[in-house]
Design a protein around this motif. Sequence first.
Motif, PDB file in Angstrom:
ATOM      1  N   GLY A  32       0.685  -1.323  -0.001  1.00  0.00           N
ATOM      2  CA  GLY A  32      -0.120   0.007  -0.181  1.00  0.00           C
ATOM      3  C   GLY A  32       0.755   1.276   0.073  1.00  0.00           C
ATOM      4  O   GLY A  32       2.095   1.262   0.217  1.00  0.00           O
ATOM      5  N   PRO A  33       0.280   2.384  -0.457  1.00  0.00           N
ATOM      6  CA  PRO A  33       0.866   3.549  -0.594  1.00  0.00           C
ATOM      7  C   PRO A  33       1.425   4.023   0.889  1.00  0.00           C
ATOM      8  O   PRO A  33       0.789   3.729   1.861  1.00  0.00           O
ATOM      9  CB  PRO A  33       0.110   4.717  -1.022  1.00  0.00           C
ATOM     10  CG  PRO A  33      -0.995   3.791  -1.666  1.00  0.00           C
ATOM     11  CD  PRO A  33      -0.980   2.409  -0.917  1.00  0.00           C
ATOM     12  N   PRO A  34       2.517   4.684   1.218  1.00  0.00           N
ATOM     13  CA  PRO A  34       3.478   5.354   0.222  1.00  0.00           C
ATOM     14  C   PRO A  34       4.909   4.248  -0.088  1.00  0.00           C
ATOM     15  O   PRO A  34       5.701   4.601  -0.736  1.00  0.00           O
ATOM     16  CB  PRO A  34       4.108   6.436   0.662  1.00  0.00           C
ATOM     17  CG  PRO A  34       4.236   6.038   2.181  1.00  0.00           C
ATOM     18  CD  PRO A  34       2.825   5.236   2.588  1.00  0.00           C
ATOM     19  N   ALA A  35       4.272   2.838   0.390  1.00  0.00           N
ATOM     20  CA  ALA A  35       5.463   1.944   0.271  1.00  0.00           C
ATOM     21  C   ALA A  35       6.167   1.614  -1.012  1.00  0.00           C
ATOM     22  O   ALA A  35       7.243   1.595  -1.496  1.00  0.00           O
ATOM     23  CB  ALA A  35       5.163   0.456   0.985  1.00  0.00           C
ATOM     24  N   PRO A  36       5.364   1.557  -2.280  1.00  0.00           N
ATOM     25  CA  PRO A  36       5.986   1.392  -3.369  1.00  0.00           C
ATOM     26  C   PRO A  36       6.866   2.497  -4.042  1.00  0.00           C
ATOM     27  O   PRO A  36       7.956   2.340  -4.720  1.00  0.00           O
ATOM     28  CB  PRO A  36       4.606   1.133  -4.489  1.00  0.00           C
ATOM     29  CG  PRO A  36       3.561   0.679  -3.398  1.00  0.00           C
ATOM     30  CD  PRO A  36       3.735   1.568  -2.181  1.00  0.00           C
ATOM     31  N   LEU A  37       6.373   3.707  -3.659  1.00  0.00           N
ATOM     32  CA  LEU A  37       7.270   4.880  -3.926  1.00  0.00           C
ATOM     33  C   LEU A  37       8.474   4.698  -3.384  1.00  0.00           C
ATOM     34  O   LEU A  37       9.584   4.899  -3.775  1.00  0.00           O
ATOM     35  CB  LEU A  37       6.469   6.137  -3.768  1.00  0.00           C
ATOM     36  CG  LEU A  37       7.368   7.446  -3.890  1.00  0.00           C
ATOM     37  CD1 LEU A  37       7.514   8.014  -5.274  1.00  0.00           C
ATOM     38  CD2 LEU A  37       6.625   8.559  -3.074  1.00  0.00           C
ATOM     39  N   ALA A  38       8.498   4.752  -1.816  1.00  0.00           N
ATOM     40  CA  ALA A  38       9.747   4.643  -0.918  1.00  0.00           C
ATOM     41  C   ALA A  38      10.679   3.476  -1.624  1.00  0.00           C
ATOM     42  O   ALA A  38      11.898   3.459  -1.554  1.00  0.00           O
ATOM     43  CB  ALA A  38       9.302   4.537   0.472  1.00  0.00           C
ATOM     44  N   ASN A  39       9.963   2.157  -1.718  1.00  0.00           N
ATOM     45  CA  ASN A  39      10.754   1.135  -2.104  1.00  0.00           C
ATOM     46  C   ASN A  39      11.448   1.292  -3.459  1.00  0.00           C
ATOM     47  O   ASN A  39      12.723   0.891  -3.659  1.00  0.00           O
ATOM     48  CB  ASN A  39      10.339  -0.263  -1.942  1.00  0.00           C
ATOM     49  CG  ASN A  39       9.568  -0.844  -0.723  1.00  0.00           C
ATOM     50  OD1 ASN A  39       9.922  -0.024   0.222  1.00  0.00           O
ATOM     51  ND2 ASN A  39       8.957  -1.804  -0.563  1.00  0.00           N
ATOM     52  N   THR A  40      10.913   1.796  -4.296  1.00  0.00           N
ATOM     53  CA  THR A  40      11.379   2.097  -5.539  1.00  0.00           C
ATOM     54  C   THR A  40      12.559   2.932  -5.738  1.00  0.00           C
ATOM     55  O   THR A  40      13.707   2.849  -6.124  1.00  0.00           O
ATOM     56  CB  THR A  40      10.650   2.531  -6.801  1.00  0.00           C
ATOM     57  OG1 THR A  40       9.300   1.624  -6.870  1.00  0.00           O
ATOM     58  CG2 THR A  40      11.013   2.697  -7.900  1.00  0.00           C
ATOM     59  N   LEU A  41      12.280   4.070  -4.833  1.00  0.00           N
ATOM     60  CA  LEU A  41      13.445   5.113  -4.776  1.00  0.00           C
ATOM     61  C   LEU A  41      14.664   4.719  -4.011  1.00  0.00           C
ATOM     62  O   LEU A  41      15.867   4.822  -4.485  1.00  0.00           O
ATOM     63  CB  LEU A  41      13.035   6.443  -3.964  1.00  0.00           C
ATOM     64  CG  LEU A  41      11.961   7.144  -5.096  1.00  0.00           C
ATOM     65  CD1 LEU A  41      11.306   8.275  -4.129  1.00  0.00           C
ATOM     66  CD2 LEU A  41      12.463   7.768  -5.956  1.00  0.00           C
ATOM     67  N   GLU A  42      14.502   3.937  -2.914  1.00  0.00           N
ATOM     68  CA  GLU A  42      15.534   3.327  -2.039  1.00  0.00           C
ATOM     69  C   GLU A  42      16.290   2.296  -3.195  1.00  0.00           C
ATOM     70  O   GLU A  42      17.680   2.184  -3.092  1.00  0.00           O
ATOM     71  CB  GLU A  42      15.159   2.478  -0.988  1.00  0.00           C
ATOM     72  CG  GLU A  42      14.448   3.399   0.177  1.00  0.00           C
ATOM     73  CD  GLU A  42      13.723   2.628   1.393  1.00  0.00           C
ATOM     74  OE1 GLU A  42      13.871   1.196   1.377  1.00  0.00           O
ATOM     75  OE2 GLU A  42      13.028   3.364   2.148  1.00  0.00           O
ATOM     76  N   ARG A  43      15.508   1.410  -3.809  1.00  0.00           N
ATOM     77  CA  ARG A  43      16.443   0.565  -4.733  1.00  0.00           C
ATOM     78  C   ARG A  43      17.243   1.015  -5.701  1.00  0.00           C
ATOM     79  O   ARG A  43      18.211   0.793  -6.230  1.00  0.00           O
ATOM     80  CB  ARG A  43      15.241  -0.471  -5.305  1.00  0.00           C
ATOM     81  CG  ARG A  43      15.893  -1.551  -6.353  1.00  0.00           C
ATOM     82  CD  ARG A  43      16.694  -2.431  -5.701  1.00  0.00           C
ATOM     83  NE  ARG A  43      15.854  -3.205  -4.456  1.00  0.00           N
ATOM     84  CZ  ARG A  43      15.277  -4.382  -5.033  1.00  0.00           C
ATOM     85  NH1 ARG A  43      15.212  -4.866  -6.157  1.00  0.00           N
ATOM     86  NH2 ARG A  43      14.702  -5.175  -4.144  1.00  0.00           N
TER      87      ARG A  43
END
Length: 91
Positions: A32-43
């Motif tokens: 759920g948001p905002p995890a996809p955004l955060a995980n993508t930027l971290e990766r």
Amino acid sequence: MSTHDQGHESVVERTSAPQDRPRTVLDVRSLGPPAPLANTLERLADLPDEAVLLQRNDRAPQFLYPKLEDRGYTYETLETDAEVVTVIWRE
């Protein structure tokens, strides 16, 4: 952590992303948001500049796009029957 399967290969081939670079797949469909955004930027921060990241999502990551642009990434999003794949790379 590189994953290669037929579905992702065909998606990358339909974009302008470099075809000869290492690829990493990040599946955020169950988050759920905002995890996809955060995980993508971290990766992305952990990947070498020549890598191509494929984000598998259940929707187009609208809030990710301006952050990618701010960080100098190029991206293309393609919708398939099962998911939305955003291919992210540096020129």
